[in-house]
Design an enzyme around this catalytic site. Structure first.
Site, PDB file in Angstrom:
ATOM      1  N   GLU A  89       0.813  -1.210   0.000  1.00 50.97           N
ATOM      2  CA  GLU A  89       0.000   0.000   0.000  1.00 50.97           C
ATOM      3  C   GLU A  89       0.846   1.261   0.000  1.00 50.97           C
ATOM      4  O   GLU A  89       2.032   1.240   0.336  1.00 50.97           O
ATOM      5  CB  GLU A  89      -0.960   0.002   1.183  1.00 50.97           C
ATOM      6  CG  GLU A  89      -0.372  -0.538   2.451  1.00 50.97           C
ATOM      7  CD  GLU A  89      -1.422  -0.727   3.524  1.00 50.97           C
ATOM      8  OE1 GLU A  89      -1.787   0.286   4.123  1.00 50.97           O
ATOM      9  OE2 GLU A  89      -1.848  -1.866   3.765  1.00 50.97           O
ATOM     10  N   CYS A 102       3.541   8.316   0.743  1.00 53.47           N
ATOM     11  CA  CYS A 102       4.283   7.414   1.618  1.00 53.47           C
ATOM     12  C   CYS A 102       4.271   6.040   0.952  1.00 53.47           C
ATOM     13  O   CYS A 102       3.202   5.461   0.760  1.00 53.47           O
ATOM     14  CB  CYS A 102       3.558   7.377   2.970  1.00 53.47           C
ATOM     15  SG  CYS A 102       4.187   6.141   4.091  1.00 53.47           S
ATOM     16  N   CYS A 109       7.399  -7.290   6.711  1.00 54.32           N
ATOM     17  CA  CYS A 109       8.557  -6.652   7.343  1.00 54.32           C
ATOM     18  C   CYS A 109       9.083  -7.582   8.434  1.00 54.32           C
ATOM     19  O   CYS A 109       8.305  -8.206   9.149  1.00 54.32           O
ATOM     20  CB  CYS A 109       8.139  -5.315   7.953  1.00 54.32           C
ATOM     21  SG  CYS A 109       9.511  -4.423   8.721  1.00 54.32           S
ATOM     22  N   CYS A 113       8.554  -4.701  15.122  1.00 55.28           N
ATOM     23  CA  CYS A 113       8.151  -3.698  16.119  1.00 55.28           C
ATOM     24  C   CYS A 113       6.773  -4.091  16.656  1.00 55.28           C
ATOM     25  O   CYS A 113       5.853  -4.371  15.890  1.00 55.28           O
ATOM     26  CB  CYS A 113       8.100  -2.305  15.494  1.00 55.28           C
ATOM     27  SG  CYS A 113       9.692  -1.775  14.855  1.00 55.28           S
ATOM     28  N   CYS A 116       3.446  -2.257  15.538  1.00 56.71           N
ATOM     29  CA  CYS A 116       3.250  -1.961  14.118  1.00 56.71           C
ATOM     30  C   CYS A 116       2.498  -3.066  13.403  1.00 56.71           C
ATOM     31  O   CYS A 116       2.804  -4.248  13.549  1.00 56.71           O
ATOM     32  CB  CYS A 116       4.610  -1.744  13.449  1.00 56.71           C
ATOM     33  SG  CYS A 116       4.474  -1.416  11.681  1.00 56.71           S
ATOM     34  N   ASN A 287      -1.718   5.305  15.988  1.00 53.98           N
ATOM     35  CA  ASN A 287      -2.915   4.851  15.281  1.00 53.98           C
ATOM     36  C   ASN A 287      -3.292   3.480  15.812  1.00 53.98           C
ATOM     37  O   ASN A 287      -2.630   2.489  15.503  1.00 53.98           O
ATOM     38  CB  ASN A 287      -2.561   4.689  13.797  1.00 53.98           C
ATOM     39  CG  ASN A 287      -3.273   5.698  12.941  1.00 53.98           C
ATOM     40  OD1 ASN A 287      -4.469   5.934  13.104  1.00 53.98           O
ATOM     41  ND2 ASN A 287      -2.531   6.289  12.038  1.00 53.98           N
ATOM     42  N   CYS A 330       0.299   2.362   8.520  1.00 54.74           N
ATOM     43  CA  CYS A 330       0.882   1.496   7.503  1.00 54.74           C
ATOM     44  C   CYS A 330       0.556   0.042   7.791  1.00 54.74           C
ATOM     45  O   CYS A 330       0.596  -0.421   8.916  1.00 54.74           O
ATOM     46  CB  CYS A 330       2.378   1.717   7.375  1.00 54.74           C
ATOM     47  SG  CYS A 330       3.226   1.697   8.935  1.00 54.74           S
TER      48      CYS A 330
HETATM   49  N1  SAH Z   1      10.669   0.492   8.863  1.00 50.59           N
HETATM   50  C1  SAH Z   1      10.801   1.906   8.749  1.00 50.59           C
HETATM   51  C2  SAH Z   1       9.748   2.577   7.887  1.00 50.59           C
HETATM   52  C3  SAH Z   1       8.326   2.086   8.012  1.00 50.59           C
HETATM   53  S1  SAH Z   1       7.449   2.451   9.494  1.00 50.59           S
HETATM   54  C4  SAH Z   1      10.880   2.535  10.121  1.00 50.59           C
HETATM   55  O1  SAH Z   1      10.818   1.807  11.100  1.00 50.59           O
HETATM   56  O2  SAH Z   1      11.067   3.726  10.212  1.00 50.59           O
HETATM   57  C5  SAH Z   1       7.152   4.170   9.403  1.00 50.59           C
HETATM   58  C6  SAH Z   1       6.823   4.817  10.741  1.00 50.59           C
HETATM   59  O3  SAH Z   1       5.477   4.507  11.142  1.00 50.59           O
HETATM   60  C7  SAH Z   1       7.716   4.311  11.841  1.00 50.59           C
HETATM   61  O4  SAH Z   1       8.155   5.373  12.646  1.00 50.59           O
HETATM   62  C8  SAH Z   1       6.785   3.387  12.591  1.00 50.59           C
HETATM   63  O5  SAH Z   1       7.258   3.160  13.860  1.00 50.59           O
HETATM   64  C9  SAH Z   1       5.465   4.144  12.501  1.00 50.59           C
HETATM   65  N2  SAH Z   1       4.267   3.362  12.836  1.00 50.59           N
HETATM   66  C10 SAH Z   1       4.093   2.037  12.748  1.00 50.59           C
HETATM   67  N3  SAH Z   1       2.866   1.676  13.179  1.00 50.59           N
HETATM   68  C11 SAH Z   1       2.245   2.809  13.566  1.00 50.59           C
HETATM   69  C12 SAH Z   1       0.955   3.090  14.104  1.00 50.59           C
HETATM   70  N4  SAH Z   1       0.060   2.125  14.316  1.00 50.59           N
HETATM   71  N5  SAH Z   1       0.657   4.374  14.398  1.00 50.59           N
HETATM   72  C13 SAH Z   1       1.554   5.369  14.139  1.00 50.59           C
HETATM   73  N6  SAH Z   1       2.760   5.162  13.627  1.00 50.59           N
HETATM   74  C14 SAH Z   1       3.121   3.898  13.335  1.00 50.59           C
END
Ligand code: SAH
Length: 341
Positions: A89, A102, A109, A113, A116, A287, A330
């Site tokens: 996406e 974005c 992935c 995390c 996420c 989120n 995301c």
């Molecule tokens: N892997 C890379 C890029 C993708 S994540 C990274 O870690 O930076 C992009 C951003 O979105 C990261 O800062 C991640 O921690 C954040 N993110 C992931 N899930 C989220 C959520 N549910 N709400 C807000 N931000 C989120």
């Protein structure tokens, strides 16, 4: 066969030289692809028939299929189907300063995390260069407007797909390509140290964002498993070096998770960690998703955290939110889709 949209400008120049032609052909091909946006070699009318036949032999024209678009006032969310039926996406945001997109860099992935959504599905593969380039092209075609900013913050870890990400940047940044200024491109990483070092050697003035989310190793280990491989104690000096070498300001992203990393003590520790660095902090209201136990910090807590950083003279912003209604965090759209199929 390689997609023509995976080829960098300098490789294409080399290709023509290797085939006894002039490297200027690369300029012509890039202009057809990225300025005139043709969809076949046949349409490249200033190329000789033999050149067109050569290209047809070695490259394919590809297109990314948009499976679904969710549209809101200031945000569009795109679900793409890849040639091997995987989904990724991209999110388009309409700002007053332009249109930023974005994009995803991998299918799934591996960073794991805890908060996420993307990481709920392990990496299936990294995206090819053309699959990143064509997210941008497909969205520009859909809205019939130019994209002004690209952030690599969708599904995936860009530095786990380093070579392709660098080629992607060179194509969208190239004056004969999509011609996006490097200052309008941001790569976000969870902190893959060797790649941050490599990235600092590149000639591009691209922005770097680090997903920090915790001010110490103990807490960061709990929510970001990557921190065990690349702990903050090693990461921070590398980022300081990056700033020194590139003379560029780094962004730290910090999601505020209720009762996890949003305390006054965390804010103060964060300020101490970042003191004196040429950086700014982007506080991200979390989120919430259906599947994950983390909760969003209250507005009051977010503002308090912000105030502490401000008082400590750390540059800080609270991220404006787009598309809460349309599952714009995301990985959310894709996982809804895949669960419903
Ligand atoms: N892997 C890379 C890029 C993708 S994540 C990274 O870690 O930076 C992009 C951003 O979105 C990261 O800062 C991640 O921690 C954040 N993110 C992931 N899930 C989220 C959520 N549910 N709400 C807000 N931000 C989120």
């Amino acid at each position: 066969m390689k997609s023509i949209y995976s080829e960098t400008f300098s490789n294409l120049e080399q290709y023509f030289i290797d085939h006894g032609d002039k490297k200027f052909r690369a300029v012509q091909v890039f202009q057809w692809l990225y300025q005139k946006r043709v969809s076949s070699f046949r349409e490249m009318s200033n190329l000789k028939k033999e050149v067109i036949e050569l290209l047809e032999q070695d490259y394919m024209f590809t297109k990314l299929e948009i499976l679904e678009v969710q549209r809101d006032r200031d945000v569009n969310k795109y679900l793409f189907r890849l040639p091997d039926k995987e989904h990724i996406e991209a999110v388009l945001m309409f700002h007053d300063y332009g249109n930023s997109v974005c994009i995803s860099t991998q299918v799934g992935c591996n960073m794991g995390c805890k908060f996420c959504e993307s990481g709920r599905r392990k990496k299936v593969r990294s995206l090819e260069v053309y699959e990143m380039v064509q997210q941008v092209l497909a969205i520009e075609e859909d809205i019939d407007k130019r994209i002004s900013h690209v952030v690599l913050m969708g599904i995936g870890e860009p530095f786990d797909n380093y070579d392709n990400v660098v080629d992607f940047i060179s194509i969208i940044n190239h004056p004969h390509g999509i011609a996006l200024g490097s200052r309008h491109i941001t790569v976000s990483t969870c902190g893959i140290i060797p790649k941050i070092k490599e990235f600092s050697e590149l000639p591009y003035q691209v922005n770097l964002a680090i997903s920090l989310h915790a001010p110490n190793d103990l807490l960061r280990n709990q929510i970001m498993p990557i921190n065990r491989a690349y702990p903050l104690t090693e990461l921070m000096p590398v980022i300081r070096d990056y700033i020194r070498k590139t003379n560029r300001r780094v962004t730290f992203e910090y999601i505020l998770l209720k009762d996890v990393n949003d305390s006054v003590a965390c804010a103060k520790e964060l300020a101490t960690l970042l003191r004196g660095m040429n950086c700014y902090v982007n506080l991200i209201p979390y989120n919430e998703t259906n599947h994950i136990e983390f909760k969003r910090s209250s507005q009051e807590t977010i503002l308090k955290f912000y105030d502490i950083l401000k008082k400590e003279k750390i540059s800080v912003t609270i991220r404006r939110e787009f598309g809460r209604k349309i599952s714009a965090a995301c990985g959310q759209l894709r996982s809804e889709k895949e669960e419903s199929i």
